[in-house]
Scaffold this motif. Structure first.
Motif, PDB file in Angstrom:
ATOM      1  N   PRO A   1     -87.140  -8.919 -32.889  1.00 24.76           N
ATOM      2  CA  PRO A   1     -88.447  -8.617 -32.308  1.00 24.76           C
ATOM      3  C   PRO A   1     -88.653  -9.187 -30.907  1.00 24.76           C
ATOM      4  CG  PRO A   1     -88.650 -10.424 -33.843  1.00 24.76           C
ATOM      5  CD  PRO A   1     -87.234  -9.930 -33.947  1.00 24.76           C
ATOM      6  N   GLY A   2     -87.744 -10.046 -30.456  1.00 29.32           N
ATOM      7  CA  GLY A   2     -87.900 -10.645 -29.142  1.00 29.32           C
ATOM      8  C   GLY A   2     -88.550 -12.016 -29.205  1.00 29.32           C
ATOM      9  N   LEU A   3     -88.564 -12.694 -28.074  1.00 21.49           N
ATOM     10  CA  LEU A   3     -89.002 -14.087 -28.003  1.00 21.49           C
ATOM     11  C   LEU A   3     -90.447 -14.280 -28.445  1.00 21.49           C
ATOM     12  CD1 LEU A   3     -88.366 -17.018 -27.105  1.00 21.49           C
ATOM     13  CD2 LEU A   3     -89.087 -16.364 -24.802  1.00 21.49           C
ATOM     14  N   GLU A   4     -91.369 -13.580 -27.841  1.00 18.97           N
ATOM     15  CA  GLU A   4     -92.794 -13.823 -28.103  1.00 18.97           C
ATOM     16  C   GLU A   4     -93.179 -13.496 -29.541  1.00 18.97           C
ATOM     17  OE1 GLU A   4     -97.210 -12.412 -26.435  1.00 18.97           O
ATOM     18  OE2 GLU A   4     -95.380 -11.901 -25.310  1.00 18.97           O
ATOM     19  N   LYS A   5     -92.864 -12.292 -29.993  1.00 17.99           N
ATOM     20  CA  LYS A   5     -93.209 -11.891 -31.350  1.00 17.99           C
ATOM     21  C   LYS A   5     -92.429 -12.706 -32.380  1.00 17.99           C
ATOM     22  CE  LYS A   5     -95.102  -9.450 -34.602  1.00 17.99           C
ATOM     23  NZ  LYS A   5     -96.549  -9.646 -34.952  1.00 17.99           N
ATOM     24  N   GLY A   6     -91.158 -12.980 -32.079  1.00 15.94           N
ATOM     25  CA  GLY A   6     -90.334 -13.741 -33.004  1.00 15.94           C
ATOM     26  C   GLY A   6     -90.859 -15.147 -33.224  1.00 15.94           C
TER      27      GLY A   6
ATOM     28  N   ASN B   1     -95.819 -18.788 -38.013  1.00 17.74           N
ATOM     29  CA  ASN B   1     -96.566 -18.466 -39.232  1.00 17.74           C
ATOM     30  C   ASN B   1     -95.815 -18.928 -40.477  1.00 17.74           C
ATOM     31  OD1 ASN B   1     -98.641 -17.306 -37.781  1.00 17.74           O
ATOM     32  ND2 ASN B   1     -97.852 -15.219 -37.966  1.00 17.74           N
ATOM     33  N   VAL B   2     -94.507 -18.747 -40.485  1.00 20.87           N
ATOM     34  CA  VAL B   2     -93.694 -19.222 -41.614  1.00 20.87           C
ATOM     35  C   VAL B   2     -93.823 -20.739 -41.745  1.00 20.87           C
ATOM     36  CG1 VAL B   2     -91.341 -19.485 -42.497  1.00 20.87           C
ATOM     37  CG2 VAL B   2     -92.065 -17.299 -41.501  1.00 20.87           C
ATOM     38  N   LYS B   3     -93.756 -21.418 -40.626  1.00 19.90           N
ATOM     39  CA  LYS B   3     -93.866 -22.876 -40.626  1.00 19.90           C
ATOM     40  C   LYS B   3     -95.230 -23.324 -41.140  1.00 19.90           C
ATOM     41  CE  LYS B   3     -93.254 -26.823 -37.508  1.00 19.90           C
ATOM     42  NZ  LYS B   3     -92.821 -27.230 -36.145  1.00 19.90           N
ATOM     43  N   SER B   4     -96.287 -22.657 -40.671  1.00 18.75           N
ATOM     44  CA  SER B   4     -97.645 -23.015 -41.062  1.00 18.75           C
ATOM     45  C   SER B   4     -97.894 -22.786 -42.549  1.00 18.75           C
ATOM     46  CB  SER B   4     -98.643 -22.202 -40.231  1.00 18.75           C
ATOM     47  OG  SER B   4     -99.965 -22.424 -40.663  1.00 18.75           O
ATOM     48  N   LYS B   5     -97.371 -21.686 -43.080  1.00 19.33           N
ATOM     49  CA  LYS B   5     -97.662 -21.312 -44.459  1.00 19.33           C
ATOM     50  C   LYS B   5     -96.783 -22.039 -45.481  1.00 19.33           C
ATOM     51  CE  LYS B   5     -99.313 -16.703 -43.161  1.00 19.33           C
ATOM     52  NZ  LYS B   5     -99.046 -15.235 -43.195  1.00 19.33           N
ATOM     53  N   THR B   6     -95.564 -22.400 -45.089  1.00 15.61           N
ATOM     54  CA  THR B   6     -94.645 -23.024 -46.049  1.00 15.61           C
ATOM     55  C   THR B   6     -94.446 -24.516 -45.804  1.00 15.61           C
ATOM     56  OG1 THR B   6     -92.650 -22.617 -44.712  1.00 15.61           O
ATOM     57  CG2 THR B   6     -93.353 -20.865 -46.230  1.00 15.61           C
ATOM     58  N   GLY B   7     -94.717 -24.975 -44.593  1.00 19.08           N
ATOM     59  CA  GLY B   7     -94.463 -26.371 -44.258  1.00 19.08           C
ATOM     60  C   GLY B   7     -93.009 -26.674 -43.972  1.00 19.08           C
ATOM     61  N   LEU B   8     -92.161 -25.641 -43.965  1.00 25.71           N
ATOM     62  CA  LEU B   8     -90.741 -25.858 -43.712  1.00 25.71           C
ATOM     63  C   LEU B   8     -90.482 -26.073 -42.220  1.00 25.71           C
ATOM     64  CD1 LEU B   8     -89.024 -23.136 -45.945  1.00 25.71           C
ATOM     65  CD2 LEU B   8     -89.145 -25.599 -46.383  1.00 25.71           C
TER      66      LEU B   8
ATOM     67  N   THR C   1     -89.098  -8.550 -40.527  1.00 26.63           N
ATOM     68  CA  THR C   1     -90.546  -8.532 -40.674  1.00 26.63           C
ATOM     69  C   THR C   1     -91.005  -9.917 -41.107  1.00 26.63           C
ATOM     70  OG1 THR C   1     -90.525  -7.964 -43.028  1.00 26.63           O
ATOM     71  CG2 THR C   1     -90.468  -6.123 -41.440  1.00 26.63           C
ATOM     72  N   GLU C   2     -92.277 -10.196 -40.883  1.00 24.64           N
ATOM     73  CA  GLU C   2     -92.828 -11.479 -41.326  1.00 24.64           C
ATOM     74  C   GLU C   2     -92.827 -11.556 -42.846  1.00 24.64           C
ATOM     75  OE1 GLU C   2     -96.972 -14.043 -41.012  1.00 24.64           O
ATOM     76  OE2 GLU C   2     -96.400 -12.717 -39.356  1.00 24.64           O
ATOM     77  N   GLU C   3     -93.075 -10.441 -43.506  1.00 23.49           N
ATOM     78  CA  GLU C   3     -93.114 -10.425 -44.969  1.00 23.49           C
ATOM     79  C   GLU C   3     -91.761 -10.819 -45.553  1.00 23.49           C
ATOM     80  OE1 GLU C   3     -96.349  -8.394 -43.255  1.00 23.49           O
ATOM     81  OE2 GLU C   3     -94.207  -7.956 -42.981  1.00 23.49           O
ATOM     82  N   LEU C   4     -90.689 -10.307 -44.976  1.00 19.93           N
ATOM     83  CA  LEU C   4     -89.355 -10.644 -45.455  1.00 19.93           C
ATOM     84  C   LEU C   4     -89.056 -12.116 -45.203  1.00 19.93           C
ATOM     85  CD1 LEU C   4     -86.646  -9.767 -46.652  1.00 19.93           C
ATOM     86  CD2 LEU C   4     -85.899  -9.193 -44.337  1.00 19.93           C
ATOM     87  N   CYS C   5     -89.416 -12.597 -44.037  1.00 18.69           N
ATOM     88  CA  CYS C   5     -89.190 -14.014 -43.723  1.00 18.69           C
ATOM     89  C   CYS C   5     -89.930 -14.905 -44.719  1.00 18.69           C
ATOM     90  CB  CYS C   5     -89.647 -14.325 -42.305  1.00 18.69           C
ATOM     91  SG  CYS C   5     -88.547 -13.730 -41.005  1.00 18.69           S
ATOM     92  N   MET C   6     -91.157 -14.546 -45.060  1.00 15.15           N
ATOM     93  CA  MET C   6     -91.930 -15.353 -45.999  1.00 15.15           C
ATOM     94  C   MET C   6     -91.303 -15.328 -47.389  1.00 15.15           C
ATOM     95  SD  MET C   6     -94.373 -17.011 -44.649  1.00 15.15           S
ATOM     96  CE  MET C   6     -94.957 -17.502 -46.274  1.00 15.15           C
ATOM     97  N   GLU C   7     -90.836 -14.179 -47.811  1.00 10.50           N
ATOM     98  CA  GLU C   7     -90.187 -14.080 -49.127  1.00 10.50           C
ATOM     99  C   GLU C   7     -88.981 -15.008 -49.202  1.00 10.50           C
ATOM    100  OE1 GLU C   7     -87.654 -10.841 -51.837  1.00 10.50           O
ATOM    101  OE2 GLU C   7     -88.765 -10.165 -50.067  1.00 10.50           O
TER     102      GLU C   7
END
Length: 272
Positions: free
Chosen positions: A67-72, A78-85, A25-31
């Motif tokens: 989740p596959g290519l597009e959703k993944g 989003n992770v990149k945008s929010k964390t700058g990593l 999930t995106e939430e887990l990735c962000m954590e």
């Protein structure tokens, strides 16, 4: 502007590539991303977030792939945008490369695909940094040709080689510590994958087993060679709930202590 991991890690003891094996999930990735970012800042270590949108190499056809290519890629963006990593992900087929390159800073060639010329050359044409996982069936000397495939197309792409163990009989891997200085002669940086090195391939019947209890042991040994530039770790707050590589993922709450140990080892070795 092309991302350069080598340039951002000049004064750091090593760089860290870490994240979950597969996107859940995106939430887990962000954590996870926020946790590894903070650890990187505290120890002055460049950090790259890693997660796979598709685990194409699975023991069983019933295994979770992601989740596959597009959703993944949307989640990784989003992770990149929010964390700058900066972001790293696996690519599996040439048609995926350009899409992944729009989001990711490092394109990773999976171990079982490391000799796939079309895939490697497609990654090289993007100009992105390329991380090639050394196949379990390859000697460290053979990796020279993997790097040359990229360099002959892109003179500017950084190429990293990752050691993740070699097949040792059935259902086991072994790490040859000689591989680090040998591969260092060919590439822009050598990475040690301390989690995949402890897989027990197909040992769990329909899934791969692992021995996470030895992650710190092998990571310390690798760092003591003095030839490791980066560390690759799959981490998860609850490894037993990961749908992929559950048995060889490092618990996220153990990451800080391990990094502290490895920084001390690398700094000590650098004095000699």
């Amino acid at each position: 502007m092309t991302f350069s991991l080598k340039s951002v890690s000049t004064n750091a003891p090593f760089f860290l590539i870490a994240g979950p094996c597969v996107i859940q999930t995106e939430e887990l990735c962000m954590e996870i991303a926020e946790t590894i970012k903070k650890i990187g800042e505290d120890f002055n270590i460049p950090v790259v977030f890693k997660a796979s949108y598709d685990k194409a190499n699975r023991t069983s056809g019933d295994s979770f792939r992601g989740p596959g290519l597009e959703k993944g890629l949307e989640i990784l963006a989003n992770v990149k945008s929010k964390t700058g990593l900066p972001i790293l992900t696996d690519i599996h087929e040439p048609f995926q490369v350009q899409l992944a390159a729009q989001v990711c800073d490092i394109l990773q060639i999976p171990a079982f695909l490391c000799r796939q010329t079309d895939l490697t050359e497609a990654a090289a044409r993007t100009g992105k940094a390329v991380n090639i996982k050394k196949g379990q069936f390859l000697s460290p000397w053979a990796t020279k040709h993997l790097v040359e495939k990229v360099k002959c197309i892109s003179k500017t792409s950084e190429v990293f080689l990752t050691e993740r163990g070699a097949s040792f009989g059935y259902g086991n891997l072994v790490v040859d510590m000689r591989s680090f200085p040998i591969m260092k002669e060919y590439c822009d940086g050598v990475i040690y994958d301390a989690t995949h090195s402890l897989q027990l391939p197909s040992s769990g019947g329909s899934k791969t087993g692992g021995q996470r209890e030895y992650i710190a042991t092998l990571a310390r040994a690798a760092m003591a060679t003095g030839a490791v530039d980066g560390l690759f770790l799959e981490v998860h707050p609850e490894p037993e709930k990961s749908p992929s590589d559950a048995d060889n993922i490092l618990p996220l709450d153990q990451l800080r202590d391990l990094i502290k140990q490895l920084v001390a080892i690398k700094q000590l070795v650098a004095k000699f």
